[in-house]
Scaffold this active site. Structure first.
Site, PDB file in Angstrom:
ATOM      1  N   ASN A   1     -14.970 -21.694  10.488  1.00  0.00           N
ATOM      2  CA  ASN A   1     -14.113 -21.953  11.643  1.00  0.00           C
ATOM      3  C   ASN A   1     -12.697 -21.445  11.391  1.00  0.00           C
ATOM      4  O   ASN A   1     -12.457 -20.633  10.491  1.00  0.00           O
ATOM      5  CB  ASN A   1     -14.086 -23.453  11.943  1.00  0.00           C
ATOM      6  CG  ASN A   1     -13.428 -24.242  10.821  1.00  0.00           C
ATOM      7  OD1 ASN A   1     -13.674 -23.982   9.653  1.00  0.00           O
ATOM      8  ND2 ASN A   1     -12.575 -25.189  11.167  1.00  0.00           N
TER       9      ASN A   1
ATOM     10  N   CYS B   1     -10.228 -22.893  10.018  1.00  0.00           N
ATOM     11  CA  CYS B   1      -9.610 -23.308   8.743  1.00  0.00           C
ATOM     12  C   CYS B   1     -10.604 -23.295   7.592  1.00  0.00           C
ATOM     13  O   CYS B   1     -10.352 -23.887   6.546  1.00  0.00           O
ATOM     14  CB  CYS B   1      -8.978 -24.687   8.892  1.00  0.00           C
ATOM     15  SG  CYS B   1      -7.744 -24.765  10.200  1.00  0.00           S
TER      16      CYS B   1
ATOM     17  N   GLU C   1     -13.422 -24.747   6.820  1.00  0.00           N
ATOM     18  CA  GLU C   1     -14.126 -25.898   6.253  1.00  0.00           C
ATOM     19  C   GLU C   1     -15.425 -26.236   6.979  1.00  0.00           C
ATOM     20  O   GLU C   1     -16.195 -27.063   6.492  1.00  0.00           O
ATOM     21  CB  GLU C   1     -13.206 -27.133   6.228  1.00  0.00           C
ATOM     22  CG  GLU C   1     -13.103 -27.908   7.528  1.00  0.00           C
ATOM     23  CD  GLU C   1     -12.079 -27.331   8.492  1.00  0.00           C
ATOM     24  OE1 GLU C   1     -11.623 -28.061   9.392  1.00  0.00           O
ATOM     25  OE2 GLU C   1     -11.740 -26.140   8.343  1.00  0.00           O
TER      26      GLU C   1
END
Length: 960
Positions: free
Chosen positions: A584, A586, A588
């Site tokens: 995604n 970021c 994670e």
């Protein structure tokens, strides 16, 4: 004084210090300046430019050519000064003459005009001494005669007694703070006819200036902001002017809460269903004393962007905010009042915090509560532009986006419909970039997206260049994040110094859905086919050269990030129903995507510090927190407002959630464990093991109550393969994987429960950046090492001095906390490593990110990764980067089984603000006026991280 230059007694050119309002340049109409005698005059003159020009000419003694250079230089400095003044001035639109001088001094330092700045500092200090000797002090001025302009425009005498009482109340129970310096600084900024709003701001701003000396003033500032907020909110909901002290709120909160809910419903901001709760019961359950937990940064962030407001007025108080969020999450529970109180208790205690979209939207008419969305872009115009439209719809309500673009055919590929050649994936990425900027979530934060491309795509080299500042701007995406989706086979070719073949996916489409040994077989078959002339678009490169370019671009532009396809898929619980094609925004989240499914994840984070005892983790408290948090996250899935059907279908079918952590660095320091130590690696291991254990157990409990998620059968869960067990799958596929497999809890019993009862959620854990919610809770972000022990944080709410309170406490115990220490910390960029009088044990404990070898970060991340069914936002830091170091670091991350990495942060982009300002929040101070001339490069804190996103970019707090 007139704007002229003279020589002082020490022979240094005197620099105009703008002692009168007439010495100011014209700015936006409506701004005013408070003079030292308390009078107020318009901020309307043309003398900053003139005075700066004379200052430069006096020091540099320029000729005609130099004068032209100075003229151009001063114009830029003036714009900067005016911009900074007006940006920080607040609603009162007034600033003190000293503030103007501070900004002039700061602009000179930022511009590295050290000689002018040094002379300016010395001159200001000399003038201050003269005023002390010849003028009456502010304390001697009778302020009781001042009048305050009320909301209806009438004047009323200043109630100095209440001002003093509010400041004294704000200091109660806090060590090493006092009301007197706050009142003295606040009085300096009062004037006759001051508005009620300006009066409420004066003590807040005064307390902020003292934070760097004593961290507890961050709590004082917050409590003073509370007084301002209470007046604003209580007056609005009651329909009459009203204010209350913190003590008075112990009774007022309960009656305010039902009023707040009804006002929010009437304003069209709160769901009517919340009005059907037992509001009296919920109001009686509020805990007003928890308002005192906030530090200034956290409460100001809530005030600016989270609290409900209408007609320019905030009417939501902090405990009402947490209860509103809790009610929104409990709206479908059977005993929803009891659950709302349970959820409220967890949120308001700061033991757990839901993600930003949940806090923004829970209990509202459009409850888009999910944090992250992942999509796969199809290889046709309809699919491409549908993906762009989906991005806009998902971003509108605070979603962070990850797009898999690997299927889009490469440059030069054949287009059957037009019998032409494709322009590749890059032009479409430009469209996606511009869409993200256009959709800014109602001004709350920028739309944010990350594009992923697999390393075998023929456009990969152009993809690496997307964030460069040179080249054809039509083929650049300056605002969109990018990430490499790297197969294990590529890393093996790098290690073997072999060749790597790039393909266009229209000729090798099945590579997109393959990983592990099947990918290897298909890829090698395509290489053979290309060699035989059976593939039209392909290109051979040396794997090591491509890897080197990937790392070079990562260092130079911060992108693309390095993420690993195979461990994300091999260890995915959901491999039986699809493929993980990207992470995604970021890095994670690792969930399946396809043409028919847009992956959704719902995030929240546990505050690790709140679960510590003297002996380590409080496992009972942790189990309770995890149980309630998992229920809240699971509820998000059913309550959520979905903007596209593919997201709803996917989320309801698989029900993934992402429970994470924050405050890891704070927890280490509380336990006296240096980050760069084996003990820290062990703590990372054991703490996340406990959270994983309880998260899986809680999901089993929810499955027993509500049923398993629809695609449970065939998953790794259904086979009794938990995250710790899936390490073996990775080792079988990649013999070189180096992951620890030890455990301490009774996993066999839990394994049997999972197989027998099922799981409510396909995924349970993901560690997000927590960029904003950690600020709300006043703890360190996520799993990050300390950025600096003293620095200025910039976000959309402004600039905030941040001090490591635990360090200050330890220095006080050893008799080392004084003005010299504050100055030393500023001079050494918040680092304790170069301060001789700090003992070695504290230097190790409080080492900052660039003083820690990043291999320790990877070791700790690897230990966490064995327990996490998704991934973690892992930033890597390198003080003195080189190609060899980067190569070793990212190969280590791959070997240690990490699924993803996030930003690479290099020290060359990071310098703390060094100025000589005193008594100003927002910028740090240098050691002394004499140090000005020798100060190193100065970088605006808003740009200090340069390539970074989650820490200091005011416009990007994308994930949490």
């Amino acid at each position: 004084m007139p704007a002229t230059s003279t020589l002082t007694t020490n022979g240094i050119a005197a620099i105009p210090a703008f002692n009168h309002a007439s010495d100011l340049t014209a700015a936006e109409p409506g701004y005013r300046v408070i003079r030292r005698n308390g009078s107020v005059t318009p901020f309307d003159a043309s003398k900053i430019t003139v005075a700066l020009t004379k200052a430069f000419l006096a020091v540099e003694r320029s000729g005609a050519a130099g004068s032209r250079r100075v003229h151009d230089l001063v114009e830029g400095l003036t714009d900067q000064i005016v911009s900074n003044l007006t940006r920080r001035v607040g609603e009162g639109r007034t600033f003190h003459i000293e503030d103007v001088q501070d900004q002039v001094e700061l602009a000179l330092m930022r511009g590295e005009h050290h000689k002018v700045a040094r002379a300016y500092v010395l001159y200001r200090e000399e003038r201050a001494r003269e005023r002390t000797a010849t003028e009456a002090t502010d304390a001697g001025r009778t302020i009781s005669a001042l009048n305050v302009k009320t909301d209806d425009g009438s004047l009323a005498p200043l109630d100095e007694a209440r001002l003093a009482a509010i400041v004294s109340e704000a200091c109660e129970g806090l060590s090493d703070v006092a009301a007197e310096p706050i009142l003295a600084e606040a009085r300096r900024n009062l004037y006759d006819g001051i508005t009620v709003d300006e009066l409420s701001l004066a003590p807040i701003l005064a307390a902020r200036t003292l934070v760097e000396q004593e961290p507890n003033y961050a709590f004082v500032s917050s409590r003073l902001l509370l007084d301002r907020l209470r007046r604003e909110a209580l007056s609005y909901v009651s329909g009459r002017p009203e204010q209350a002290t913190q003590t008075e709120m112990a009774e007022r909160y309960a009656s305010y809460f039902p009023e707040f809910i009804h006002v929010g419903i009437e304003a069209g901001l709160i769901d009517h269903e919340l009005g059907r709760f037992d509001l009296d019961r919920l109001g009686a359950s509020l805990k007003p004393e928890r308002d005192l937990q906030f530090q200034y940064l956290g409460l100001q962030t809530l005030y600016d962007r989270y609290f409900l407001h209408t007609k320019g007025k905030r009417f939501e108080l902090p405990q009402a905010f947490f209860m509103r969020v809790a009610m929104g999450l409990a709206v479908r529970e059977i005993d929803r009042e009891a659950r709302a109180i349970e959820f409220y208790d967890l949120l308001s205690s700061f033991d757990f915090m839901a993600s930003t979209p949940t806090l923004f939207n829970s209990g509202t008419l459009r409850p888009q509560l999910s944090s992250c969305f992942l999509t796969t872009v199809a290889d046709d115009l309809d699919g491409i532009f549908k993906a762009v439209k989906d991005n806009a719809l998902l971003a509108k309500y605070s979603g962070g986006l990850g797009n898999d673009w690997t299927l889009v055919r490469g440059l030069g590929a054949h287009i059957k419909g037009t019998n032409g050649e494709s322009q590749g994936v890059v032009p479409f990425l430009k469209v996606a970039n511009d869409t993200a900027i256009a959709v800014n979530q109602g001004g709350k934060r920028k739309g944010a997206v990350c594009a992923y491309l697999e390393t075998w795509h023929v456009d990969i080299e152009e993809f690496l260049d997307l964030r460069k500042n040179t080249g054809d701007d039509r083929r650049r995406t300056h605002d969109m994040n990018t990430a490499n989706w790297v197969p294990d086979l590529f890393m093996e070719r790098v290690e073997a110094d072999g060749e790597w073949t790039l393909f266009s996916p229209d000729e090798t489409a099945d590579l997109h859905d393959l990983y592990g040994k099947p990918f290897r077989a298909a890829y090698e078959a395509y290489e053979a086919k290309a060699a035989a002339g059976g593939i039209k678009v392909f290109r051979k490169v040396r794997a090591h050269d491509l890897w080197r370019k990937m790392l070079t671009m990562l260092f130079e532009t911060g992108h693309p990030w390095v993420t690993f396809k195979d461990p994300c898929n091999i260890r995915s619980p959901q491999g039986h129903v699809g493929v993980v094609h990207s992470s995604n925004l970021c890095t994670e989240i690792t969930l399946n995507t396809s043409k028919d499914e847009v992956a959704v994840c719902n995030l929240g984070s546990i505050n690790l510090v709140n679960h510590l005892t003297e002996n380590g983790l409080d496992l009972d408290r942790l189990a309770k927190t995890v149980g309630t948090a998992m229920r809240m996250l699971d509820n998000v899935i059913d309550i959520n407002f979905y903007t596209i059907p593919e997201a709803r279908r996917s989320n309801l079918h698989h029900r993934p959630v992402g429970l994470g952590i924050m405050g890891f660095q704070d927890a280490l320091q509380a336990l006296r464990i240096p980050y760069a130590s084996q003990a820290a690696v062990e703590f990372a291991d054991h703490s996340v093991e406990a959270i994983s254990y309880h998260a899986i157990s809680a999901s089993v409990d929810l499955a027993a109550e509500r049923g398993s998620y629809a695609s449970f059968e065939g998953s790794l869960w259904s086979k009794g393969i938990l995250p710790i067990d899936s390490i073996k799958l990775l080792e079988d596929a990649r013999p070189g994987a180096q992951m620890d497999g030890a455990s301490t809890l009774d996993w066999e019993a839990l394994r049997m429960r999972v197989k027998k009862t099922g799981m409510r959620n396909s995924n349970t854990m993901a560690i997000a950046p927590t960029a904003t919610i950690s600020n709300i809770c006043g703890v360190s972000q996520s799993i990050e090492p300390a950025y600096q022990n003293l620095f200025v944080k910039s976000n959309m709410s402004g600039d905030f001095t941040v001090v490591n309170a635990q360090l200050v406490h330890d220095l006080k115990v050893r008799g080392l906390w004084d003005e010299v220490m504050v100055s030393d910390l500023k001079y050494f960029d918040g680092s304790v490593g170069q301060i001789d009088r700090i003992p070695d044990d504290l230097k190790a404990l409080y080492a900052t990110a660039f003083e820690i070898d990043s291999s320790w970060l990877i070791e700790a991340a690897s230990r966490r990764q064995k327990w996490i069914d998704q991934a973690q936002s892992l930033n890597l830091y390198i003080a003195n980067p080189s190609g060899r170091k980067l190569d070793e670091l990212y190969r280590l991350a791959w070997r240690k089984g990490l699924k993803t990495t996030y930003y690479l942060r290099s020290r060359s982009a990071t310098h703390v603000e060094k100025s000589t300002l005193k008594g100003t929040d927002g910028k740090l101070n240098a050691v002394s006026p004499a140090a000005v001339a020798a100060a190193p490069i100065v970088v605006d804190p808003g740009q200090a991280w340069g390539k970074a996103c989650a820490i200091d970019d005011p416009d990007c707090e994308a994930c949490q």
